[in-house]
Design a protein around this motif. Structure first.
Motif, PDB file in Angstrom:
ATOM      1  N   GLU A   1       0.841  -1.207   0.000  1.00 51.66           N
ATOM      2  CA  GLU A   1       0.000   0.000   0.000  1.00 51.66           C
ATOM      3  C   GLU A   1       0.873   1.253   0.000  1.00 51.66           C
ATOM      4  O   GLU A   1       0.599   2.216  -0.727  1.00 51.66           O
ATOM      5  N   VAL A   2       1.933   1.210   0.807  1.00 50.77           N
ATOM      6  CA  VAL A   2       2.852   2.359   0.826  1.00 50.77           C
ATOM      7  C   VAL A   2       3.470   2.537  -0.553  1.00 50.77           C
ATOM      8  O   VAL A   2       3.543   3.650  -1.098  1.00 50.77           O
ATOM      9  N   CYS A   3       3.890   1.426  -1.134  1.00 47.32           N
ATOM     10  CA  CYS A   3       4.497   1.472  -2.466  1.00 47.32           C
ATOM     11  C   CYS A   3       3.535   2.106  -3.469  1.00 47.32           C
ATOM     12  O   CYS A   3       3.910   2.981  -4.253  1.00 47.32           O
ATOM     13  N   SER A   4       2.301   1.684  -3.393  1.00 47.20           N
ATOM     14  CA  SER A   4       1.291   2.207  -4.313  1.00 47.20           C
ATOM     15  C   SER A   4       1.036   3.692  -4.066  1.00 47.20           C
ATOM     16  O   SER A   4       0.935   4.480  -5.011  1.00 47.20           O
ATOM     17  N   LEU A   5       0.925   4.086  -2.801  1.00 47.55           N
ATOM     18  CA  LEU A   5       0.687   5.501  -2.475  1.00 47.55           C
ATOM     19  C   LEU A   5       1.824   6.381  -2.972  1.00 47.55           C
ATOM     20  O   LEU A   5       1.608   7.549  -3.318  1.00 47.55           O
ATOM     21  N   LEU A   6       3.016   5.819  -3.009  1.00 44.86           N
ATOM     22  CA  LEU A   6       4.176   6.610  -3.433  1.00 44.86           C
ATOM     23  C   LEU A   6       4.446   6.441  -4.926  1.00 44.86           C
ATOM     24  O   LEU A   6       5.541   6.760  -5.410  1.00 44.86           O
ATOM     25  N   GLY A   7       3.481   5.923  -5.618  1.00 46.03           N
ATOM     26  CA  GLY A   7       3.582   5.876  -7.081  1.00 46.03           C
ATOM     27  C   GLY A   7       4.276   4.654  -7.622  1.00 46.03           C
ATOM     28  O   GLY A   7       4.506   4.556  -8.834  1.00 46.03           O
ATOM     29  N   GLY A   8       4.634   3.723  -6.757  1.00 47.22           N
ATOM     30  CA  GLY A   8       5.289   2.511  -7.219  1.00 47.22           C
ATOM     31  C   GLY A   8       4.289   1.486  -7.722  1.00 47.22           C
ATOM     32  O   GLY A   8       3.075   1.703  -7.673  1.00 47.22           O
ATOM     33  N   ALA A   9       4.820   0.401  -8.244  1.00 45.70           N
ATOM     34  CA  ALA A   9       3.961  -0.686  -8.713  1.00 45.70           C
ATOM     35  C   ALA A   9       4.249  -1.898  -7.842  1.00 45.70           C
ATOM     36  O   ALA A   9       5.209  -2.630  -8.083  1.00 45.70           O
ATOM     37  N   PRO A  10       3.461  -2.111  -6.810  1.00 45.93           N
ATOM     38  CA  PRO A  10       3.782  -3.140  -5.815  1.00 45.93           C
ATOM     39  C   PRO A  10       3.744  -4.559  -6.353  1.00 45.93           C
ATOM     40  O   PRO A  10       4.312  -5.456  -5.757  1.00 45.93           O
ATOM     41  N   ASP A  11       3.082  -4.777  -7.461  1.00 47.92           N
ATOM     42  CA  ASP A  11       2.947  -6.148  -7.959  1.00 47.92           C
ATOM     43  C   ASP A  11       4.078  -6.539  -8.888  1.00 47.92           C
ATOM     44  O   ASP A  11       4.080  -7.622  -9.446  1.00 47.92           O
TER      45      ASP A  11
END
Lengths: 145, 639
Positions: free
Chosen positions: A134-144
């Protein structure tokens, strides 16, 4: 070398469930510290950093509840405190660094879940991995990825 | 503001139904159907039944402190409430139904237009009352429990007075309609007794209205209070909706308002018991605190943007006040951020889930974010690339500004309620020792062989303190925005009126206190006999009608003067008037309909026989709070 880089190295090198959990706990602590440093209303990405703080704290608590987490160790309160990221890092740079960091964290916790035998460990790893993603996603990353 | 049904919708419908159709045109013998009077009486009974319940609701609001020496003060609203209850019960007594009829819903509806209109009004009033009652519920012990923030409004004296004023108006309109039918219907349409009963019921409805109007003259209900009553919405959540990226600024404002109302509803309806509920988690409280920080951040951005735009429109004063609001919102943001950060060092005994309120609050952060930033697909994950919406896009014209102010006002109000609710939850959780800390976060001096332990008091107190601050700062921001909302007549200013009603405040400054025309009795709604005869003859000459009115008034004055010289007890017109002399009944109706206190005091109709109370010993009556209007007509005089 900043604190985040140290923890990142630990996280990458950790092997075995207790070691990964121990490194993950500290990783969440550093992540939390780093995003709090960036929570500047006049800077960019305020909403992302604030929401990331909540997710990082939730992830840390999830790891803390894992039965296989060592009760004490290198990550305890006596651990020397320093800035997670250098002071001169901009919001854009911080977002990129922290997105990569949280991506690694989510990935390592997913690995740990596979290693876990205890149902409590599996649940803790799953929850913590989800929060890191979720943090990764919030910071614009692609967690998957 | 979000398209939800309000009490005003049903009140307006009832008024429309009571004024539309045959009553205005007047009944003619040819137009009245066989049995229509009986059918009308049944419909009137249904209407009066629900009006009686409104009277009961109003009576429950007024405290005994309004009494003086054991009796209500004439002209006061508690007095009007007591008299209204008595009058409506007497009216109902004259509208007794056949076996099986109860006045409740579920009975066959009237077929005739006059009765059908009254039936429709009864349905509207019942729905309106049901709507008001969605805000309260009864606990298992019978105590009243509030289910929404509007519950305190509906039980405030200001709104109760406005409601009684409405009841008086409905009574007046129904009486006008019913009395016309009673007096003009030919014998084939109903027995003389039925028509007499209908007319007597209508006279009691005029008595009801007269009592209300006396209170209104003495202590007027303001237009603000009437508007507040009309604005009471149904207590039901609006459907959850997320922005799709295609919304205009106006639609985003509307979406934010709807979302804010929904969050407030859920915040009240879905409160877990913090002492034990697993639904209370640090995850959820952290998430909500983070959303509160983000929402107040957006509010600050929007208010600053509006200040710029107001300045561009030449409204320097408004611009300054909006900047003050933006500073207050920024203070709230700082408080919420401290609350969010305080959760870094505290957790709860149950974790891993986020309650519905958390998700709903995130929706509000999304709606306000879409409004604050230019990107139509904005999310918190937008990161540092986000760009604030330019003022000229946010509020192109001055008339667009109130909409945005309303959205911000609703958001601030929501944050205030969330902060208050979460503060209470945390306090309860702390008392139940549900707040924990990770042992890793403690100093090495603690040697606790468990992952979590009870949170030290300094952390608990710190957490409670920052929530207290968040609540206070959110309240301050809400109050600041409320001032601007009232100034620009933003739709959300009803929130301020509601708050003032709950706190029993004086009229908010700048409010127009004039009553809407519909609440004030129209002059000569019920024409006098001479005027009515001229109307029936088709006379339209204003001069002749004016003379007819003058003749009617002179006649009434003479009757009142003569009645003053007659012993009390000999002025019970109803017992002798109708059957033997319909014109006399018409004249009495006209005088009662005028609302004149002296007319009501002298010409008050008798109560129905079954309901007629035995006149008690005066001393005992005073002890029991009983007050005989017929035995002391002077008490009806203006205070």
């Amino acid at each position: 070398m900043d604190q985040l880089a140290v923890t990142r190295a630990r996280l990458e090198q950790a092997s075995g469930l207790p070691a990964i959990l121990d490194a993950a706990y500290d990783a969440f602590e550093d992540l939390l510290s780093a995003v709090e440093d960036q929570q500047d209303p006049d800077g960019g990405g305020f909403a992302a950093f604030v929401m990331s703080g909540a997710a990082a704290a939730n992830g840390r608590d999830a790891v803390a509840g894992a039965p296989s987490l060592p009760l004490t160790g290198p990550g305890d309160a006596a651990r020397p405190k320093s800035r997670a990221l250098p002071l001169e890092v901009t919001a854009v740079e911080a977002v990129a660094v922290l997105a990569r960091f949280s991506h690694l964290l989510a990935s390592r916790l997913a690995d740990a879940r596979v290693l876990a035998v205890d149902i409590g460990d599996r649940a803790a790893c799953a929850d913590a991995s989800r929060y890191a993603a979720e943090v990764c996603s919030l910071l614009g990353g692609a967690p998957d990825q | 503001m979000t398209g939800q049904a309000t009490f005003g919708d049903f009140a307006r419908a009832a008024r429309r139904q009571l004024t539309a159709g045959p009553s205005r045109a007047g009944h003619t013998s040819a137009a009245v159907r066989v049995g229509e009077v009986d059918e009308f009486i049944q419909a009137m009974h249904r209407l009066v039944t629900v009006m009686a319940r409104y009277c009961d609701d109003v009576a429950a609001v007024f405290p005994g402190s309004a009494q003086r020496g054991g009796q209500y003060v004439p002209g006061s609203w508690p007095y009007a409430s007591a008299k209204a209850r008595e009058a409506i019960q007497n009216a109902a007594g004259f509208l007794r139904l056949g076996e099986g009829e109860t006045g409740e819903s579920g009975h066959p509806r009237a077929a005739g237009p006059a009765a059908a209109a009254v039936d429709a009004a009864a349905v509207s009033l019942r729905a309106g009352r049901d709507l008001l009652h969605t805000h309260v519920t009864a606990r298992p012990d019978g105590a009243r429990a509030e289910r929404s923030g509007w519950a305190s409004v509906t039980s405030s004296q200001r709104v109760a007075r406005a409601l009684l004023l409405q009841v008086g108006m409905w009574g007046r309109l129904a009486a006008t309609r019913g009395a016309r039918l009673a007096l003009s219907a030919p014998p084939r349409c109903g027995t003389e007794q039925a028509r007499w009963n209908l007319n007597a019921a209508c006279q009691w409805l005029w008595v009801l209205d007269s009592a209300v109007q006396a209170a209104q003259r003495h202590d007027p209900v303001t237009a603000t209070d009437v508007a507040l009553l009309a604005a009471v919405p149904v207590n039901a959540p609006t459907p959850r909706r997320l922005p799709d990226g295609a919304e205009t600024a106006a639609e985003l404002c509307q979406g934010a308002i709807g979302c804010a109302e929904r969050v407030r509803h859920i915040a009240r309806a879905a409160v877990p018991d913090a002492r034990w509920s697993p639904a209370l988690t640090a995850d959820s409280l952290r998430h909500t605190a983070a959303c509160g920080t983000v929402i107040s951040h957006h509010c600050a951005i929007l208010l600053r943007c509006l200040a710029t735009r107001a300045g561009q429109h030449g409204a320097a004063g408004l611009s300054d006040r909006l900047l003050g609001c933006a500073d207050a919102a920024a203070d709230a943001r700082a408080s919420w951020l401290r609350a969010a950060r305080s959760w870094s060092r505290v957790t709860t005994d149950t974790r891993g889930t986020i309650a519905p309120i958390g998700a709903e609050t995130a929706d509000l952060a999304l709606w306000t974010g879409r409004l604050a930033y230019t990107d139509p697909a904005w999310t918190p994950a937008q990161g540092p690339s986000e760009t604030v919406r330019p003022p000229e896009i946010l509020s192109p014209e001055p008339e667009d500004l109130p909409r945005v102010v309303a959205a911000v006002h609703e958001a601030c109000q929501t944050l205030t309620e969330i902060a208050a609710g979460d503060h209470e939850q945390i306090r309860a959780a702390a008392q139940a020792r549900r707040l924990l800390v990770s042992t890793r976060s403690l100093s090495a001096a603690f040697d606790i062989p468990q992952p979590f332990t009870y949170a030290p008091s300094d952390r608990v107190n710190g957490l409670l303190a920052v929530y207290h601050e968040a609540r206070a700062a959110s309240e301050k921001a809400t109050a600041a925005v409320a001032t601007v909302a009232a100034e620009v007549r933003a739709p959300s200013h009803i929130l301020t009126l509601a708050r003032a009603a709950i706190q029993g405040d004086a009229e908010p400054t700048g409010e127009d206190s004039r009553l809407p025309a519909e609440s004030v009795p129209a002059a000569r709604e019920f024409p006098g006999p001479v005027e009515r005869i001229l109307q029936d003859l088709g006379v339209t000459s204003p001069e002749q009608l004016r003379r007819a009115v003058a003749v009617d008034q002179a006649g009434e004055q003479l009757i009142l003067e003569a009645a003053r010289d007659v012993e009390p007890g000999h002025t019970a017109m109803g017992d002798t008037s109708f059957g033997k002399s319909a014109p006399v009944a018409e004249l009495i109706n006209h005088m009662l309909a005028s609302g004149s206190p002296s007319a009501v005091a002298r010409l008050r109709p008798p109560p129905p026989r079954a309901a007629r109370p035995t006149v008690p010993d005066p001393a005992r009556a005073r002890q029991a709070g009983y007050y005989s209007m017929r035995s002391a007509p002077e008490a009806e005089a203006e205070p």
